[in-house]
Scaffold this active site. Structure first.
Site, mmCIF file in Angstrom:
data_model
loop_
_atom_site.group_PDB
_atom_site.id
_atom_site.type_symbol
_atom_site.label_atom_id
_atom_site.label_comp_id
_atom_site.label_asym_id
_atom_site.label_seq_id
_atom_site.Cartn_x
_atom_site.Cartn_y
_atom_site.Cartn_z
ATOM 1 N N TRP A 284 -4.344 -9.288 -2.325
ATOM 2 C CA TRP A 284 -3.137 -10.101 -2.486
ATOM 3 C C TRP A 284 -3.499 -11.556 -2.760
ATOM 4 O O TRP A 284 -2.673 -12.434 -2.663
ATOM 5 C CB TRP A 284 -2.197 -9.937 -1.306
ATOM 6 C CG TRP A 284 -2.521 -10.641 -0.008
ATOM 7 C CD1 TRP A 284 -3.737 -11.043 0.460
ATOM 8 C CD2 TRP A 284 -1.565 -11.002 1.004
ATOM 9 N NE1 TRP A 284 -3.611 -11.631 1.701
ATOM 10 C CE2 TRP A 284 -2.281 -11.616 2.060
ATOM 11 C CE3 TRP A 284 -0.186 -10.865 1.138
ATOM 12 C CZ2 TRP A 284 -1.659 -12.094 3.224
ATOM 13 C CZ3 TRP A 284 0.427 -11.340 2.298
ATOM 14 C CH2 TRP A 284 -0.305 -11.933 3.316
ATOM 15 N N ASP B 220 2.629 -13.571 6.236
ATOM 16 C CA ASP B 220 1.806 -13.972 7.371
ATOM 17 C C ASP B 220 2.732 -14.369 8.517
ATOM 18 O O ASP B 220 3.694 -15.122 8.327
ATOM 19 C CB ASP B 220 0.937 -15.174 7.016
ATOM 20 C CG ASP B 220 -0.239 -14.814 6.129
ATOM 21 O OD1 ASP B 220 -0.722 -13.666 6.206
ATOM 22 O OD2 ASP B 220 -0.682 -15.679 5.345
ATOM 23 N N GLU C 152 -6.733 -8.960 3.672
ATOM 24 C CA GLU C 152 -6.407 -9.497 2.348
ATOM 25 C C GLU C 152 -5.752 -8.450 1.445
ATOM 26 O O GLU C 152 -5.717 -8.616 0.220
ATOM 27 C CB GLU C 152 -7.664 -10.062 1.659
ATOM 28 C CG GLU C 152 -8.572 -10.893 2.538
ATOM 29 C CD GLU C 152 -7.911 -12.147 3.104
ATOM 30 O OE1 GLU C 152 -6.757 -12.442 2.739
ATOM 31 O OE2 GLU C 152 -8.546 -12.826 3.931
#
Length: 524
Positions: free
Chosen positions: A393, A341, A202
Site C-alpha cells: 500500500w 492507520d 505494509e
C-alpha cells in the site's frame, strides 16, 4: 437519521484499523523515540478504547476489525512503557496547567495569546485528568486485559501480524515463517485469542505467500485496492488456496484521508503542526491549508464539533452510495472496506475518535450493516479466485518504498544480517542437539533473532524513503544490525560467556517478545 427514513442498503461495511509503531522503548525520547509512543497512546489508543467501551455499553457489537501488531502490543504491556506513559500523562497535565495560568504570549500564533491559551489550557487540563483516571482504572496492568474484554464481547475482531513488522516479501522464507508463527502465538498468549486474520505489514504481498498463511492458520488478510485492480467489492480466495484477500476501497477510504485531501485538513480542526513553544501543546486550528503557523487562529471546539457532524453525514452518504453502486455493478450485495492507520484517529486528527463514535452510530441508523472481516467471510461476501501481483500500500503500490534505490543499502544490510543470524543460530542449536539431551532454551540464539527482527522492521526503509526522521531510522537499523553481529561473532568464535553477557546487555533495551524461542525456527 433512521433506517426507516433511508431504507436498508444491500451489503456489508467494514472498518479496519491498523495499529502499529516500531519498537521505541529505550531508544530516544524526543523528537523521535518514546514520545511518539506516548503521544499515540494518549491521543489515539486511550480515546479509541473509550469509544469502543461506550458503544459496547449500548449493546453494539461487531463494530470494527482492529489490527494490533505484536510490537505495539509488547509496548502497551511493557512495565517500563506503562510507567513512562503514566509520567507522560502527568506531565501533559502540568503543561496544560501552565497554559491555563499563563499571563504572557508564548508563541507566534494568535492561538498562543494569553486569553486564548488560558481557555485552551483549561480544556487540556480536564482532558489530561480524564485520561489519567482512565489509565489508572483500566490500563495500569497493560493493554491486553483491556483489549481482551472487547474481543471477548465481540465488539471487535482482532487482526495479528508477524513479530517486529518486517516487509515480508523481501525476508528470508525461514525467518518470515518464524516471525509470522511467533507473532500469532504472541497474540494468543496476550489476548487468549489467536487471530484468524492478519494485516500483512505494509499490505505487502508476493505470490506464494498465501501458502505460508494457510500453513500458519491465517484465513484472511488485507491488501490495498489496486492489488485487486480496484475491484474490492468481495473478498477473494488467493490462487489455489482458501486464504481470502480483502481489498481496501480507496474511493471510500480516501474520503477520510488521502495524499491530497480529507477531513483532517478542514479549517475548524486542530492543527497538528502548530505548537505553543512554552508548553508543547497544540492550541491552533488548521484555519486554512496555506495559512502559516504564525497566523493560525485559536482552536474552537464548537466550530470543530459542527465540522464533525458534517463529515459524519458526508461519510455515511459516501458509504451508502458506494455500497449501492457496487452491489448493482456485481449483481449481488457488496462488501465495502475502509481501512486506516489507527494513529490517524486522535494523534494526527484530534477529532478522529469522536468522528468514529458518531459514524459507528450513524451508519446502522442509515441502514448500513456494519460488521467485521470475519463477518464478511461467514456472510459469503466472497468472489472468484484471484492471482495477486507483487504489491503493497506504499507509493506506487509496489515495493519501491522498501526496495528502491534510496534504501538499497538497507536491503543489502538486512540480507547480510539475516544470513549471519540464521547461520549462527543453526550452529548453536546443532551443538546443543549433539549433546543428546533435550535442547535447552538458548537466550543467546533468542536475542540474535530478536535483534535481527528489529533490524528488518519495515519502518526503517519507510522512514528513509519518505524522508521522515530518516537519520533516526538509519541509526536504528544499523544499531540492531550491530547488536546481531556482535552477539553472533562471540557465539561463532566459541566465546559463550561473552555472547551470553552481550545478549543480556542488549536484552535490557530490546527485551520484547519474551516467549520468542529460537528452537522453533524452521529447519533449513
Amino acid at each position: 437519521m433512521t433506517t426507516s427514513e433511508h431504507g436498508a442498503v444491500p451489503g456489508l461495511f467494514t472498518l479496519v484499523l491498523h495499529t502499529h509503531l516500531p519498537w521505541l522503548a529505550h531508544h530516544g525520547r524526543w523528537p523521535v523515540g518514546e514520545e511518539w509512543l506516548y503521544q499515540s497512546w494518549s491521543a489515539s489508543y486511550l480515546p479509541l478504547v473509550r469509544v469502543l467501551r461506550a458503544l459496547a455499553a449500548e449493546n453494539r457489537t461487531h463494530l470494527l476489525t482492529l489490527g494490533i501488531t505484536p510490537v505495539v502490543a509488547a509496548q502497551l504491556d511493557d512495565p517500563y512503557c506503562l510507567q513512562g506513559m503514566h509520567h507522560w500523562l502527568a506531565n501533559w497535565q502540568l503543561r496544560a496547567l501552565e497554559a491555563a495560568t499563563t499571563r504572557t504570549a508564548s508563541g507566534p500564533s494568535p492561538a498562543s495569546a494569553p486569553e486564548a491559551l488560558r481557555r485552551f489550557g483549561s480544556r487540556e487540563h480536564a482532558e489530561a485528568e480524564r485520561e489519567l483516571v482512565e489509565f489508572d482504572a483500566y490500563w495500569r496492568h497493560g493493554a491486553s486485559p483491556v483489549l481482551r474484554e472487547l474481543i471477548d464481547g465481540e465488539v471487535i475482531e482482532l487482526l495479528g501480524g508477524p513479530l517486529a513488522h518486517p516487509f515480508q516479501p523481501l525476508l528470508h522464507p525461514r525467518l518470515r515463517e518464524f516471525a509470522l508463527r511467533e507473532g500469532l502465538a504472541d497474540a494468543g498468549a496476550r489476548f487468549a485469542h489467536t487471530p484468524r486474520g492478519i494485516w500483512a505489514p505494509e499490505c505487502a504481498y508476493a505470490p506464494g505467500m498465501e501458502t505460508d498463511y494457510a500453513a500458519a492458520g491465517v484465513g484472511h488478510f488485507m491488501v490495498d485496492g489496486p492489488s485487486l485492480h480496484g475491484d474490492t467489492a468481495l473478498g477473494r480466495p488467493v490462487a489455489d488456496s482458501d486464504v481470502i484477500a480483502f481489498g481496501r476501497d480507496l474511493q471510500v477510504s480516501y474520503r477520510v484521508w488521502s495524499p491530497k485531501s480529507g477531513y483532517p485538513g478542514h479549517p475548524a480542526y486542530r492543527d497538528f503542526h502548530t505548537y505553543d513553544h512554552a508548553t508543547g501543546l497544540k492550541p491552533a486550528r488548521v484555519t486554512g491549508r496555506q495559512v502559516p503557523s504564525a497566523d493560525k487562529a485559536p482552536y474552537d471546539p464548537d466550530r470543530a464539533d459542527a465540522a464533525i457532524d458534517g463529515h459524519v453525514a458526508d461519510f455515511v452518504d459516501t458509504v451508502r452510495k458506494r455500497m449501492r453502486a457496487e452491489s448493482e455493478r456485481i449483481g449481488r450485495p457488496a462488501h465495502v472496506v475502509a481501512a486506516f492507520d489507527t494513529e490517524l484517529f486522535g494523534h494526527w486528527w484530534y477529532e478522529g475518535p469522536e468522528w468514529l463514535a458518531r459514524v459507528l452510530r450513524a451508519l446502522p441508523a442509515a441502514g448500513v450493516r456494519v460488521g467485521t472481516l470475519s463477518d464478511a467471510v461467514r456472510g459469503g461476501y466472497l468472489g472468484g479466485r484471484v492471482d495477486l501481483p507483487p504489491s503493497s500500500w506504499g507509493s506506487g503500490k509496489d515495493w519501491q518504498v522498501w526496495a528502491g534505490e534510496r534504501v538499497a543499502d538497507l536491503v543489502q544490510l538486512n540480507n547480510e544480517v539475516v544470513d549471519t543470524a540464521l547461520t549462527t543460530v543453526d550452529k548453536a542449536l546443532a551443538r546443543a542437539a549433539a549433546v543428546g539431551a533435550p535442547t535447552p532454551r538458548n537466550p543467546v540464539a533468542d536475542q540474535i533473532l530478536r535483534e535481527t527482527l528489529l533490524t528488518v522492521s519495515s519502518d526503517w526503509p519507510f522512514m528513509i524513503s519518505k524522508d521522515s526522521a530518516a537519520d533516526y531510522a538509519r541509526y536504528r537499523a544499523h544499531l540492531h544490525a550491530h547488536a546481531t553481529r556482535e552477539i553472533a561473532a562471540a557465539a561463532a568464535a566459541g566465546r559463550q560467556e561473552q555472547a551470553r553477557r552481550l545478549a543480556e546487555g542488549w536484552n535490557r533495551a530490546d527485551g520484547l517478545f519474551g516467549a520468542l524461542d529460537a528452537r522453533r525456527l524452521p529447519v533449513a
